[in-house]
Scaffold this motif. Structure first.
Motif, PDB file in Angstrom:
ATOM      1  N   LYS A  76     -19.102 -63.441  17.691  1.00 46.62           N
ATOM      2  CA  LYS A  76     -19.513 -63.001  18.837  1.00 46.62           C
ATOM      3  C   LYS A  76     -19.350 -61.432  18.604  1.00 46.62           C
ATOM      4  N   ASP A  77     -18.003 -60.878  18.286  1.00 47.68           N
ATOM      5  CA  ASP A  77     -17.822 -59.415  18.416  1.00 47.68           C
ATOM      6  C   ASP A  77     -18.741 -58.854  17.187  1.00 47.68           C
ATOM      7  N   ALA A  78     -19.017 -59.604  16.144  1.00 49.23           N
ATOM      8  CA  ALA A  78     -19.931 -58.923  15.100  1.00 49.23           C
ATOM      9  C   ALA A  78     -21.153 -58.774  15.726  1.00 49.23           C
ATOM     10  N   THR A  79     -21.773 -59.668  16.434  1.00 47.39           N
ATOM     11  CA  THR A  79     -23.133 -59.841  16.692  1.00 47.39           C
ATOM     12  C   THR A  79     -23.139 -58.727  17.860  1.00 47.39           C
ATOM     13  N   VAL A  80     -22.314 -58.489  18.658  1.00 46.07           N
ATOM     14  CA  VAL A  80     -22.429 -57.450  19.554  1.00 46.07           C
ATOM     15  C   VAL A  80     -22.572 -56.220  19.020  1.00 46.07           C
ATOM     16  N   LEU A  81     -21.619 -55.922  17.806  1.00 38.94           N
ATOM     17  CA  LEU A  81     -21.646 -54.651  17.293  1.00 38.94           C
ATOM     18  C   LEU A  81     -23.024 -54.324  16.582  1.00 38.94           C
ATOM     19  N   LEU A  82     -23.407 -55.495  15.646  1.00 39.33           N
ATOM     20  CA  LEU A  82     -24.637 -55.475  15.095  1.00 39.33           C
ATOM     21  C   LEU A  82     -25.848 -54.988  15.916  1.00 39.33           C
ATOM     22  N   ARG A  83     -25.951 -56.012  17.344  1.00 35.27           N
ATOM     23  CA  ARG A  83     -26.859 -55.453  18.208  1.00 35.27           C
ATOM     24  C   ARG A  83     -27.061 -53.888  18.658  1.00 35.27           C
ATOM     25  N   ASN A  84     -25.773 -53.582  18.899  1.00 38.56           N
ATOM     26  CA  ASN A  84     -25.519 -52.041  19.417  1.00 38.56           C
ATOM     27  C   ASN A  84     -26.243 -51.246  18.211  1.00 38.56           C
ATOM     28  N   SER A  85     -25.915 -51.521  17.010  1.00 39.62           N
ATOM     29  CA  SER A  85     -26.479 -50.771  15.890  1.00 39.62           C
ATOM     30  C   SER A  85     -27.791 -50.778  15.710  1.00 39.62           C
ATOM     31  N   LEU A  86     -28.197 -51.871  15.939  1.00 40.63           N
ATOM     32  CA  LEU A  86     -29.609 -52.162  15.748  1.00 40.63           C
ATOM     33  C   LEU A  86     -30.413 -51.344  16.867  1.00 40.63           C
ATOM     34  N   GLY A  87     -29.827 -51.465  18.293  1.00 40.14           N
ATOM     35  CA  GLY A  87     -30.397 -50.795  19.359  1.00 40.14           C
ATOM     36  C   GLY A  87     -30.614 -49.108  19.025  1.00 40.14           C
ATOM     37  N   SER A  88     -29.767 -48.433  18.331  1.00 40.56           N
ATOM     38  CA  SER A  88     -29.741 -47.251  18.084  1.00 40.56           C
ATOM     39  C   SER A  88     -30.923 -46.986  17.020  1.00 40.56           C
ATOM     40  N   LEU A  89     -30.801 -47.678  15.810  1.00 36.07           N
ATOM     41  CA  LEU A  89     -31.871 -47.469  14.875  1.00 36.07           C
ATOM     42  C   LEU A  89     -33.333 -47.755  15.362  1.00 36.07           C
ATOM     43  N   ASP A  90     -33.273 -49.024  16.284  1.00 34.97           N
ATOM     44  CA  ASP A  90     -34.744 -49.293  16.626  1.00 34.97           C
ATOM     45  C   ASP A  90     -35.180 -48.358  17.495  1.00 34.97           C
ATOM     46  N   ALA A  91     -34.671 -47.881  18.316  1.00 34.48           N
ATOM     47  CA  ALA A  91     -34.816 -46.750  19.241  1.00 34.48           C
ATOM     48  C   ALA A  91     -35.439 -45.528  18.442  1.00 34.48           C
ATOM     49  N   LEU A  92     -34.628 -45.054  17.496  1.00 28.86           N
ATOM     50  CA  LEU A  92     -35.206 -43.915  16.483  1.00 28.86           C
ATOM     51  C   LEU A  92     -36.420 -44.386  15.729  1.00 28.86           C
ATOM     52  N   PHE A  93     -36.539 -45.537  15.206  1.00 30.06           N
ATOM     53  CA  PHE A  93     -37.647 -45.828  14.654  1.00 30.06           C
ATOM     54  C   PHE A  93     -38.864 -45.787  15.476  1.00 30.06           C
ATOM     55  N   ALA A  94     -38.613 -46.198  16.790  1.00 32.31           N
ATOM     56  CA  ALA A  94     -39.888 -46.353  17.600  1.00 32.31           C
ATOM     57  C   ALA A  94     -40.333 -44.872  18.055  1.00 32.31           C
ATOM     58  N   GLU A  95     -39.238 -44.008  18.065  1.00 28.30           N
ATOM     59  CA  GLU A  95     -39.604 -42.567  18.165  1.00 28.30           C
ATOM     60  C   GLU A  95     -40.277 -41.915  17.422  1.00 28.30           C
ATOM     61  N   LEU A  96     -39.953 -42.334  16.176  1.00 29.56           N
ATOM     62  CA  LEU A  96     -40.398 -41.636  14.757  1.00 29.56           C
ATOM     63  C   LEU A  96     -41.877 -42.249  14.353  1.00 29.56           C
ATOM     64  N   THR A  97     -42.390 -43.370  15.026  1.00 30.33           N
ATOM     65  CA  THR A  97     -43.653 -44.089  14.746  1.00 30.33           C
ATOM     66  C   THR A  97     -44.543 -43.895  15.918  1.00 30.33           C
ATOM     67  N   VAL A  98     -45.645 -44.382  15.099  1.00 27.31           N
ATOM     68  CA  VAL A  98     -47.074 -44.494  16.441  1.00 27.31           C
ATOM     69  C   VAL A  98     -47.472 -46.307  16.406  1.00 27.31           C
ATOM     70  N   ASP A  99     -48.002 -46.529  17.480  1.00 22.51           N
ATOM     71  CA  ASP A  99     -48.381 -47.752  17.848  1.00 22.51           C
ATOM     72  C   ASP A  99     -49.546 -47.934  16.816  1.00 22.51           C
ATOM     73  N   ASP A 100     -49.609 -49.234  16.388  1.00 18.03           N
ATOM     74  CA  ASP A 100     -50.139 -49.539  15.095  1.00 18.03           C
ATOM     75  C   ASP A 100     -50.985 -50.940  15.457  1.00 18.03           C
ATOM     76  N   THR A 101     -51.287 -51.298  16.776  1.00 19.31           N
ATOM     77  CA  THR A 101     -51.871 -52.494  17.092  1.00 19.31           C
ATOM     78  C   THR A 101     -53.218 -52.763  16.393  1.00 19.31           C
ATOM     79  N   GLY A 102     -53.717 -51.907  16.050  1.00 16.55           N
ATOM     80  CA  GLY A 102     -54.863 -52.119  15.200  1.00 16.55           C
ATOM     81  C   GLY A 102     -54.875 -52.577  13.829  1.00 16.55           C
ATOM     82  N   GLY A 103     -53.652 -52.532  13.283  1.00 17.99           N
ATOM     83  CA  GLY A 103     -52.991 -53.063  12.082  1.00 17.99           C
ATOM     84  C   GLY A 103     -53.313 -52.356  10.886  1.00 17.99           C
TER      85      GLY A 103
END
Length: 290
Positions: free
Chosen positions: A235-262
């Motif tokens: 559980k402790d590792a899962t929480v830390l991993l989720r927190n790390s992913l949250g930061s990285l995913d937010a940055l990834f989303a900020e640096l990319t654009v929508d591509d639902t067109g594929g």
């Protein structure tokens, strides 16, 4: 400090000494250059700069192993000295890159260009082949000009979130963290790969200036794997991993654009054989980095 150079044109010991003196701002009398025929007893062991010169074959002519005493200041980086040397000697200089592949080199021209190069050496004789450069070099018209993908994979990119996560695993779950293929080991390895992609993207793809599409595909697949491994951790590792992913995913989303067109999937196929399912497959860098 030591420097390892290869020059395309052959250079005499006298020329090498004069150029090193100019580039390092020392007297030419304080530079000792010795080739394979030099009597070692005649060398100036009080010199500020030592250089061993060896004649080699193939696409380069001269190998230089240079040692500069600490009293010589400032001490330029290998890149800066190679560029200065190439300009002063009117030659092309190759010097090793930091990445793991032994073929990974940088190349500096007399005109000031510094670009990546792929260099292969022979096992049975001092013969070298410049296999590829990433920018045209006038003195090497026969060499293929193309990107060198393997060095991008080996780029040294800081991953502070992964470092903190791995340290936590080693402290709290040492057996799992040290077992190759375990969920903890896999989580740390995959998080590092994902963080490298996001940090590289954040830096505008510096220092490579581009990113191979097959490696980009691998990084998206790694992000998919992280979703799966999250359910296998304490559980402790899962929480830390989720927190790390949250930061990285937010940055990834900020640096990319929508591509639902594929567009991204069309660009990556058939390099990507896996079935994408994470939302990160529906966003893309703009412009695409390859």
């Amino acid at each position: 400090m030591t420097y390892n150079f290869l020059t395309v044109e052959p250079l005499s010991a006298e020329v090498v000494a004069a150029v090193l003196a100019q580039c390092l701002d020392v007297s030419v009398q304080d530079v000792d250059v010795a080739d394979e025929d030099t009597d070692q007893e005649l060398r100036n062991w009080d010199a500020l700069v030592f250089c061993d010169e060896v004649t080699v074959l193939g696409d380069v002519s001269t190998s230089l192993d240079i040692y500069v005493q600490e009293s010589v200041q400032p001490q330029p980086s290998e890149r800066d000295l190679a560029s200065a040397f190439a300009s002063a000697a009117d030659t092309v200089v190759l010097f090793p890159a930091e990445e793991a592949p032994p073929s990974a080199y940088w190349l500096a021209t007399e005109a000031g260009l510094v670009t990546r190069a792929r260099l292969y050496g022979s096992d049975d004789e001092p013969r070298y082949t410049i296999d590829r450069v990433e920018a045209p070099v006038g003195r090497l018209p026969h060499v293929t000009v193309a990107r060198i993908p393997e060095v991008v994979r080996e780029l040294k990119i800081a991953t502070p979130l992964t470092d903190a996560f791995a340290a936590h695993l080693r402290r709290m779950h040492p057996d799992e963290a040290g077992t190759l293929g375990s969920p903890a080991w896999t989580a740390s390895d995959r998080l590092g790969a994902w963080e490298k992609l996001v940090r590289h993207m954040e830096a505008g793809w510096a220092p490579s200036g581009w990113f191979p599409p097959d490696l980009y595909c691998e990084r998206l697949e790694v992000r998919d794997e992280l979703e799966q491994v999250c359910t296998q951790l304490p559980k402790d590792a899962t929480v830390l991993l989720r927190n790390s992913l949250g930061s990285l995913d937010a940055l990834f989303a900020e640096l990319t654009v929508d591509d639902t067109g594929g567009l991204l999937r069309k660009e990556l196929l058939p390099a990507c054989a896996a079935s994408p399912h994470g939302w990160w497959w529906n966003r893309r860098p703009e412009p695409l980095p390859w």
